[in-house]
Design a protein around this motif. Structure first.
Motif, PDB file in Angstrom:
ATOM      1  N   ALA A  77       0.829  -1.205   0.000  1.00 17.90           N
ATOM      2  CA  ALA A  77       0.000   0.000   0.000  1.00 17.90           C
ATOM      3  C   ALA A  77       0.866   1.259   0.000  1.00 17.90           C
ATOM      4  O   ALA A  77       0.612   2.198  -0.758  1.00 17.90           O
ATOM      5  N   ALA A  78       1.900   1.276   0.818  1.00 20.17           N
ATOM      6  CA  ALA A  78       2.789   2.442   0.888  1.00 20.17           C
ATOM      7  C   ALA A  78       3.497   2.665  -0.447  1.00 20.17           C
ATOM      8  O   ALA A  78       3.658   3.810  -0.895  1.00 20.17           O
ATOM      9  N   THR A  79       3.884   1.587  -1.097  1.00 23.02           N
ATOM     10  CA  THR A  79       4.534   1.701  -2.407  1.00 23.02           C
ATOM     11  C   THR A  79       3.572   2.268  -3.438  1.00 23.02           C
ATOM     12  O   THR A  79       3.939   3.152  -4.221  1.00 23.02           O
ATOM     13  N   LYS A  80       2.341   1.787  -3.437  1.00 19.36           N
ATOM     14  CA  LYS A  80       1.334   2.286  -4.384  1.00 19.36           C
ATOM     15  C   LYS A  80       1.091   3.780  -4.164  1.00 19.36           C
ATOM     16  O   LYS A  80       1.013   4.555  -5.120  1.00 19.36           O
ATOM     17  N   VAL A  81       0.969   4.191  -2.915  1.00 22.38           N
ATOM     18  CA  VAL A  81       0.751   5.605  -2.592  1.00 22.38           C
ATOM     19  C   VAL A  81       1.901   6.448  -3.132  1.00 22.38           C
ATOM     20  O   VAL A  81       1.680   7.492  -3.764  1.00 22.38           O
ATOM     21  N   GLU A  82       3.113   5.998  -2.914  1.00 25.85           N
ATOM     22  CA  GLU A  82       4.282   6.752  -3.373  1.00 25.85           C
ATOM     23  C   GLU A  82       4.345   6.800  -4.895  1.00 25.85           C
ATOM     24  O   GLU A  82       4.642   7.843  -5.479  1.00 25.85           O
TER      25      GLU A  82
END
Length: 102
Positions: A77-82
């Protein structure tokens, strides 16, 4: 060689139960400047959606202020947000992408 033995004690293996990881929703937030076509392109590119699915979520973002793009483990999720945030900045759009615990 002498060995020590423990009498009267029984050692049992304890199995650790693996708990599933916490899941996080990735959300797009509405703004008045990002074109709808760009939001659809983001959904297709980063969330592997077809045009119909991406359009449905884009309209939800537009009408309700936010829309869920997917639910993922924290790191993904954090990777997608970034990725989405960097792509939006690169194209000079203020599209906001956030994550929250599911």
């Amino acid at each position: 060689m002498a060995t020590k033995s423990q009498e009267g004690s029984l050692l049992e293996a304890q199995r650790a139960k693996a708990t599933p990881p916490k899941m996080y929703k990735v959300l797009l937030l509405n703004d008045d400047y990002t074109p709808m076509e760009f939001v659809i392109a983001v959904l297709q590119r980063f969330f592997a959606m077809d045009t119909e699915q991406a359009t449905r979520i884009m309209l939800k973002v537009h009408n309700e202020g936010r829309g869920v793009c997917g639910v993922f483990p924290r790191d993904i999720a954090a990777t997608k947000v970034e990725q989405v945030s960097a792509f939006a900045r690169q194209h000079q759009h203020p599209l906001a992408c956030v994550m929250e615990e599911n």
